[in-house]
Design an enzyme around this catalytic site. Structure first.
Site, PDB file in Angstrom:
ATOM      1  N   ARG A  80      47.572  37.696 129.985  1.00  0.00           N
ATOM      2  CA  ARG A  80      47.585  38.101 128.574  1.00  0.00           C
ATOM      3  C   ARG A  80      48.564  37.230 127.805  1.00  0.00           C
ATOM      4  O   ARG A  80      49.341  36.461 128.363  1.00  0.00           O
ATOM      5  CB  ARG A  80      48.006  39.568 128.442  1.00  0.00           C
ATOM      6  CG  ARG A  80      49.399  39.839 128.983  1.00  0.00           C
ATOM      7  CD  ARG A  80      50.003  41.129 128.462  1.00  0.00           C
ATOM      8  NE  ARG A  80      51.218  41.471 129.177  1.00  0.00           N
ATOM      9  CZ  ARG A  80      52.399  40.903 128.994  1.00  0.00           C
ATOM     10  NH1 ARG A  80      52.547  39.940 128.111  1.00  0.00           N
ATOM     11  NH2 ARG A  80      53.462  41.299 129.693  1.00  0.00           N
ATOM     12  N   GLY A  82      51.925  37.020 125.115  1.00  0.00           N
ATOM     13  CA  GLY A  82      53.212  37.706 125.108  1.00  0.00           C
ATOM     14  C   GLY A  82      54.087  37.321 126.277  1.00  0.00           C
ATOM     15  O   GLY A  82      53.694  36.555 127.156  1.00  0.00           O
ATOM     16  N   ALA A 152      54.684  47.731 122.604  1.00  0.00           N
ATOM     17  CA  ALA A 152      54.402  46.320 122.888  1.00  0.00           C
ATOM     18  C   ALA A 152      52.898  46.094 122.900  1.00  0.00           C
ATOM     19  O   ALA A 152      52.128  46.980 123.302  1.00  0.00           O
ATOM     20  CB  ALA A 152      54.997  45.930 124.237  1.00  0.00           C
ATOM     21  N   CYS A 183      59.905  41.482 125.927  1.00  0.00           N
ATOM     22  CA  CYS A 183      59.099  40.583 125.098  1.00  0.00           C
ATOM     23  C   CYS A 183      59.845  39.298 124.753  1.00  0.00           C
ATOM     24  O   CYS A 183      59.513  38.610 123.781  1.00  0.00           O
ATOM     25  CB  CYS A 183      58.626  41.294 123.830  1.00  0.00           C
ATOM     26  SG  CYS A 183      57.654  42.779 124.191  1.00  0.00           S
TER      27      CYS A 183
END
Length: 224
Positions: A80, A82, A152, A183
């Site tokens: 993903r 991030g 998030a 993050c």
């Protein structure tokens, strides 16, 4: 669109289930089929796990493998967007597997809409929240020295089909965030609905409110 509640599920098992449906929808698109009846939002909780996005920095994990075993947590590098985040008990995780071409939106617009659904969910519980410029997710007290993340978001997309999603801290044990730079941030904190309100929150009610807000924002029909 269907909403399916997995309750508590191992991270890798959930990832594999997502990937299976993700590929089915992509194949259906290639075959020229209608994908709307395949779209699903999976809701769940995970045992303690840290995940690092494809462009994340490994040094944002602040502990070694031995310590991870000690706190009963696992770690995975995944596909993903991030950086690093934490999933665990008391957190609502959502994985919408959608064909964005059914909803007339771009990936950027989709993420905006997901944030909006979380903001509306928090508002139902009398928790004011907002977006923070330059930082995907949902935050409390933005543009102050006490800005803290409550949700998030990290998404993968191919051919406008999405997977992964959001992690909303409901009754989450926030001490697990002490072992990462959440993050990738070193100057901002994290919070939960429980911490903000000073009481335990009914997670089932959070799921209900989120599901209603999300389907309304996407202008689609709920399929139980």
């Amino acid at each position: 669109m269907k909403f399916i509640d997995w309750q508590t599920i191992d991270y890798i098992e959930a990832w594999n289930k997502q990937e299976e449906l993700f590929q089915r929808i992509i194949q259906a698109k290639k075959d020229g089929k209608d994908t709307r009846n395949l779209e699903t939002v999976f809701l769940c909780e995970h045992p303690h796990v840290y995940t690092l996005g494809k462009n994340g920095q490994f040094n944002n994990l602040l502990v070694n493998e031995e310590f991870l075993r000690k706190i009963d947590a696992t770690f995975y590098k995944i596909d993903r967007g991030g950086d690093i985040t934490y999933h665990g008990p008391g957190q609502l995780v959502g994985y919408p597997i959608l064909d964005l071409e059914n909803h007339g939106g771009s990936l950027k617009g989709y993420i905006y809409n997901m944030e909006e659904a979380i903001i509306q969910t928090l508002a139902f519980f009398q928790i004011p929240s907002a977006r923070l410029e330059g930082a995907i997710g949902v935050w409390i007290d933005v543009n102050t020295t006490n800005a803290r993340k409550i949700c998030a978001i990290g998404v993968r997309a191919s051919r406008f089909v999405t997977m992964h999603g959001f992690a909303l801290n409901v009754n989450t044990d926030l001490t697990y965030f002490n072992y990462i730079n959440p993050c990738g941030f070193i100057d901002k904190g994290v919070t939960s609905m429980q911490k903000e309100l000073g009481k335990e929150i009914n997670n089932e009610k959070v799921k209900e409110i989120f599901s209603e807000a999300f389907m309304k924002i996407l202008n689609t029909n709920f399929t139980p």
